[in-house]
Scaffold this motif. Structure first.
Motif, PDB file in Angstrom:
ATOM      1  N   GLY A  53       0.482  -1.417  -0.325  1.00  0.00           N
ATOM      2  CA  GLY A  53      -0.116   0.100  -0.112  1.00  0.00           C
ATOM      3  C   GLY A  53       0.855   1.319  -0.018  1.00  0.00           C
ATOM      4  O   GLY A  53       0.182   2.242   1.219  1.00  0.00           O
ATOM      5  N   LEU A  54       1.815   1.370  -0.712  1.00  0.00           N
ATOM      6  CA  LEU A  54       2.932   1.955  -0.811  1.00  0.00           C
ATOM      7  C   LEU A  54       2.822   3.120  -1.991  1.00  0.00           C
ATOM      8  O   LEU A  54       4.245   3.349  -2.712  1.00  0.00           O
ATOM      9  CB  LEU A  54       3.746   2.012  -0.270  1.00  0.00           C
ATOM     10  CG  LEU A  54       4.047   1.769   1.189  1.00  0.00           C
ATOM     11  CD1 LEU A  54       5.470   1.666   1.768  1.00  0.00           C
ATOM     12  CD2 LEU A  54       3.770   3.099   1.845  1.00  0.00           C
ATOM     13  N   LEU A  55       1.827   2.665  -2.986  1.00  0.00           N
ATOM     14  CA  LEU A  55       1.899   3.101  -4.215  1.00  0.00           C
ATOM     15  C   LEU A  55       1.915   5.718  -4.726  1.00  0.00           C
ATOM     16  O   LEU A  55       1.353   5.852  -4.011  1.00  0.00           O
ATOM     17  CB  LEU A  55       0.685   2.876  -5.159  1.00  0.00           C
ATOM     18  CG  LEU A  55       0.199   1.537  -5.793  1.00  0.00           C
ATOM     19  CD1 LEU A  55      -0.284   1.304  -6.224  1.00  0.00           C
ATOM     20  CD2 LEU A  55       1.957   1.389  -6.545  1.00  0.00           C
ATOM     21  N   PRO A  56       3.317   5.637  -5.387  1.00  0.00           N
ATOM     22  CA  PRO A  56       3.428   6.593  -5.261  1.00  0.00           C
ATOM     23  C   PRO A  56       2.072   8.019  -6.125  1.00  0.00           C
ATOM     24  O   PRO A  56       1.714   7.547  -6.906  1.00  0.00           O
ATOM     25  CB  PRO A  56       4.757   7.095  -5.307  1.00  0.00           C
ATOM     26  CG  PRO A  56       4.765   5.835  -6.577  1.00  0.00           C
ATOM     27  CD  PRO A  56       4.165   4.508  -6.027  1.00  0.00           C
ATOM     28  N   GLY A  57       2.061   8.947  -5.390  1.00  0.00           N
ATOM     29  CA  GLY A  57       1.640   9.752  -6.404  1.00  0.00           C
ATOM     30  C   GLY A  57       0.216   9.057  -6.701  1.00  0.00           C
ATOM     31  O   GLY A  57      -0.198   9.374  -5.826  1.00  0.00           O
ATOM     32  N   SER A  58       0.320   9.442  -8.479  1.00  0.00           N
ATOM     33  CA  SER A  58      -1.859   9.140  -8.894  1.00  0.00           C
ATOM     34  C   SER A  58      -1.828   6.968  -8.884  1.00  0.00           C
ATOM     35  O   SER A  58      -2.196   7.047  -9.229  1.00  0.00           O
ATOM     36  CB  SER A  58      -1.847   9.534  -9.776  1.00  0.00           C
ATOM     37  OG  SER A  58       0.135   9.092 -11.060  1.00  0.00           O
ATOM     38  N   GLY A  59      -0.254   6.701  -8.223  1.00  0.00           N
ATOM     39  CA  GLY A  59      -0.830   5.438  -8.150  1.00  0.00           C
ATOM     40  C   GLY A  59      -2.003   4.844  -7.321  1.00  0.00           C
ATOM     41  O   GLY A  59      -2.331   4.826  -6.954  1.00  0.00           O
ATOM     42  N   ARG A  60      -2.465   3.817  -8.119  1.00  0.00           N
ATOM     43  CA  ARG A  60      -3.546   3.013  -7.875  1.00  0.00           C
ATOM     44  C   ARG A  60      -4.325   1.399  -8.180  1.00  0.00           C
ATOM     45  O   ARG A  60      -3.530   1.446  -9.341  1.00  0.00           O
ATOM     46  CB  ARG A  60      -4.788   4.537  -8.341  1.00  0.00           C
ATOM     47  CG  ARG A  60      -5.477   3.814  -9.124  1.00  0.00           C
ATOM     48  CD  ARG A  60      -6.606   4.708  -9.454  1.00  0.00           C
ATOM     49  NE  ARG A  60      -7.179   4.479 -10.678  1.00  0.00           N
ATOM     50  CZ  ARG A  60      -7.981   3.971 -11.596  1.00  0.00           C
ATOM     51  NH1 ARG A  60      -8.269   3.094 -10.232  1.00  0.00           N
ATOM     52  NH2 ARG A  60      -8.566   3.988 -12.523  1.00  0.00           N
ATOM     53  N   VAL A  61      -4.677   1.194  -7.361  1.00  0.00           N
ATOM     54  CA  VAL A  61      -4.701  -0.582  -7.936  1.00  0.00           C
ATOM     55  C   VAL A  61      -6.350  -0.484  -8.432  1.00  0.00           C
ATOM     56  O   VAL A  61      -7.322  -0.509  -7.960  1.00  0.00           O
ATOM     57  CB  VAL A  61      -5.062  -1.284  -6.549  1.00  0.00           C
ATOM     58  CG1 VAL A  61      -5.508  -3.072  -6.861  1.00  0.00           C
ATOM     59  CG2 VAL A  61      -2.971  -1.899  -6.399  1.00  0.00           C
ATOM     60  N   ARG A  62      -6.501  -1.013  -9.605  1.00  0.00           N
ATOM     61  CA  ARG A  62      -7.272  -0.622 -11.004  1.00  0.00           C
ATOM     62  C   ARG A  62      -8.216  -1.741 -10.534  1.00  0.00           C
ATOM     63  O   ARG A  62      -9.442  -2.132 -10.399  1.00  0.00           O
ATOM     64  CB  ARG A  62      -6.877  -0.627 -12.215  1.00  0.00           C
ATOM     65  CG  ARG A  62      -8.107  -0.508 -13.127  1.00  0.00           C
ATOM     66  CD  ARG A  62      -7.875   0.415 -14.563  1.00  0.00           C
ATOM     67  NE  ARG A  62      -6.787   0.205 -14.939  1.00  0.00           N
ATOM     68  CZ  ARG A  62      -6.895  -0.543 -15.925  1.00  0.00           C
ATOM     69  NH1 ARG A  62      -8.021  -1.433 -16.344  1.00  0.00           N
ATOM     70  NH2 ARG A  62      -5.932  -1.745 -17.029  1.00  0.00           N
ATOM     71  N   ASP A  63      -7.824  -3.180 -10.680  1.00  0.00           N
ATOM     72  CA  ASP A  63      -8.205  -4.040 -11.034  1.00  0.00           C
ATOM     73  C   ASP A  63      -7.533  -5.401  -9.944  1.00  0.00           C
ATOM     74  O   ASP A  63      -6.539  -5.369  -9.835  1.00  0.00           O
ATOM     75  CB  ASP A  63      -8.948  -4.738 -12.185  1.00  0.00           C
ATOM     76  CG  ASP A  63      -9.912  -3.708 -13.164  1.00  0.00           C
ATOM     77  OD1 ASP A  63     -10.765  -3.546 -12.437  1.00  0.00           O
ATOM     78  OD2 ASP A  63      -9.311  -3.431 -13.961  1.00  0.00           O
ATOM     79  N   GLY A  64      -8.445  -6.735  -9.928  1.00  0.00           N
ATOM     80  CA  GLY A  64      -7.537  -7.645  -9.442  1.00  0.00           C
ATOM     81  C   GLY A  64      -7.070  -7.531  -8.042  1.00  0.00           C
ATOM     82  O   GLY A  64      -8.048  -6.660  -7.208  1.00  0.00           O
TER      83      GLY A  64
END
Length: 570
Positions: A53-64
């Protein structure tokens, strides 16, 4: 419920409109060592950061989905992730200097993790931090706990991060390029120790790296990523010896394991004899450099009475681990540091005695290429201005001729002319290093001093830069003084090798002789430390097998007292 600790299914990670991870499936069993391999930009670090859960900036989990011990944590809130992050899933990030707080003592940073997860507090946390630093392999852990990050070497800082990552005895440790900034001997010691610790604690390991040879040597199973997807997976040795995908074969070909040492041929020996008849372009004779230790009367001899030469149109490599004196030597050659004693002659003239126009001519003829192009290129200048900087400094040509020269130089280093108006942050690492090489070539030097020019690059880009340097040497009759800690890089480029340790030359000679029959145990140790050097050969080998990853611990182990000895470029 699955026996896997970690299960990732059809995961997709986006950064705005860009998909960094595209439908990835990964499982990690308790105690298993899994390596995630790929070149820069393949998505491997994005995958690792998504897990915790440390994606930087605009990073996001879209699916899966991401399941930890059977529980879906894909969209867990920050409070839930704080309970997992560090305590159940540990992280050893890539750059210790960026990931350690520069104004907090090392021991405090270890104890903070213990306190945050309620494992202990106060004096007990401080004492436990010292124990953990000792477990991670730091000598004098009580002393190190009182120091700040800048007072430790790169290897020591990396050990501090390992202590933090394992402090809560997590079930899984994610190690994201944990040794990419270290030389091969320090790398081996740290990875050996990390392996011992994880086995002892029963901790599973997810090793993120761009070096397939390192992965095959340290992991049970390898997952190869390219453009956000897993393109190949399997047991480590099988992937190394019999890769099925073209991309994997390219990684294998560029890996340090492909150090193919050939016996010197009769033609090679004859050509070396012929070269010695022509005066060398650079002569270093009995060179010594001493530094005073702040607050003491002692002096440290960083370079100790060394002598070597660089032939015209040839490459001499200075090899050694951090603190060996190789970068200090290069700075004395460039005239950036005065020698305590000894002589540096360039084209027959003693550099220290040059003044005025003769000194400017010598400096124009000797140009440096530093290790980190992002640090050595002004971020506020365009590529065009960066390349024309030496032309302006030496009052060569006008604006029209400068623009033509930029186009010519960009073509020479295989970059499109359209990059001239971009800034360094808009380029990849390999493109930035090509710009740095173009800038060095701008004033038509005869000698280039290359200080770890490929150690910050992944193996595929390294391969390209080493090929470029060899091509330029052939076309322009350039001479190189090449500073490195990696003998696999030496094999790809150098004609002659100088092996340094603790400021002294242990041995020197033609590359084939040094790599085939090293006389000194330290040289043999450097050869043995190359990741995958003893691994079985792949079914198909290519000429690219001599390119390598170089990783470097760029600071002397006593950087706090001797900043001048740092191998970090200014």
């Amino acid at each position: 419920m699955s026996e896997s600790l970690l299960e990732i299914s059809d995961l997709r990670v986006d950064f705005g409109a860009v998909t960094a991870v595209d439908g990835v499936d990964v499982t990690v069993a308790p105690g298993e060592r899994v390596a995630l391999v790929g070149a820069s930009g393949s998505g491997k670090s994005s995958l690792a950061h998504a897990i915790i859960g440390l994606l930087p900036g605009s990073g996001r989990v879209r699916d899966g989905s991401i399941r930890w011990r059977g529980t879906d944590i894909t969209r867990a809130d920050e409070k839930q992730m704080r309970g997992i992050r560090g305590k159940e899933i540990g992280l050893v990030p890539q750059d210790p200097m960026s990931n350690l707080n520069p104004v907090s003592r090392v021991g405090r940073q270890v104890s903070e993790t213990l306190v945050a997860h309620g494992l202990c507090s106060g004096r007990a946390a401080s004492d436990r931090a010292i124990e953990l630093l000792g477990e991670a392999g730091l000598s004098e852990p009580a002393r190190r706990a009182r120091q700040y990050p800048h007072e430790l070497s790169g290897g020591q800082r990396q050990r501090a991060l390992i202590a933090i990552g394992l402090s809560c005895r997590p079930g899984l440790l994610i190690a994201d390029e944990p040794t990419s900034a270290l030389d091969v001997t320090v790398q081996r010691r740290i990875l050996d120790h990390l392996e011992e610790l994880t086995k002892e604690l029963g901790t599973a390991l997810l090793l993120v790296t761009h070096d397939l040879a390192l992965a095959a040597e340290r992991a049970d199973r390898v997952l190869v990523m390219s453009e956000g997807r897993i393109v190949e997976s399997g047991p480590a040795r099988e992937v190394l010896t019999d890769p099925q995908e073209d991309y994997t074969r390219r990684l294998v070909a560029a890996a340090p394991a492909r150090l193919t040492v050939l016996p010197p041929t009769e033609e090679t020996t004859d050509s070396e004899s012929a070269v010695t008849e022509e005066p060398p372009i650079l002569e270093v004779s009995q060179l010594t450099k001493e530094f005073r230790i702040r607050g003491r009367r002692e002096v440290v001899r960083a370079v100790d009475n060394i002598s070597f030469t660089v032939g015209r149109g040839r490459t001499t490599a200075i090899v050694g681990e951090s603190g060996s004196g190789k970068t200090t030597t290069s700075r004395m050659v460039l005239g950036l540091l005065p020698a305590t004693s000894g002589i540096v002659r360039f084209d027959g003239e003693e550099v220290a005695t040059l003044r005025g126009a003769r000194l400017r001519a010598a400096r124009r003829a000797m140009q440096p290429v530093f290790q980190d192009p992002y640090s050595s290129l002004d971020p506020m200048w365009t590529v065009e201005r960066l390349i024309t900087e030496p032309l302006r400094a030496f009052a060569t040509g006008d604006r029209t001729t400068h623009r033509a020269r930029v186009t010519e130089l960009l073509d020479q280093v295989a970059l499109p002319a359209s990059l001239a108006h971009r800034y360094p942050h808009e380029l990849s690492g390999g493109q930035r290093q090509r710009v740095a090489i173009a800038r060095a070539l701008a004033v038509e030097p005869r000698l280039m001093i290359c200080d770890e020019p490929v150690s910050a690059l992944d193996v595929l880009v390294q391969n390209q830069i080493l090929t470029l340097l060899a091509t330029l040497q052939s076309e322009l009759n350039l001479s190189y003084l090449f500073i490195t800690h990696d003998l696999a890089v030496v094999r790809a480029l150098a004609h002659d090798v100088v092996v340094m340790r603790n400021g002294r030359i242990l041995e020197q000679g033609p590359t084939d002789r040094i790599l085939n029959s090293p006389n000194d145990p330290y040289t043999r140790d450097l050869l043995a430390a190359i990741p995958g050097a003893t691994a079985p050969q792949p079914a198909e080998a290519t000429e690219d097998t001599e390119a390598t990853e170089a990783t470097e611990d760029t600071e002397d182990s006593e950087s706090s007292t001797l900043p001048e000895l740092s191998d970090q470029p200014h």
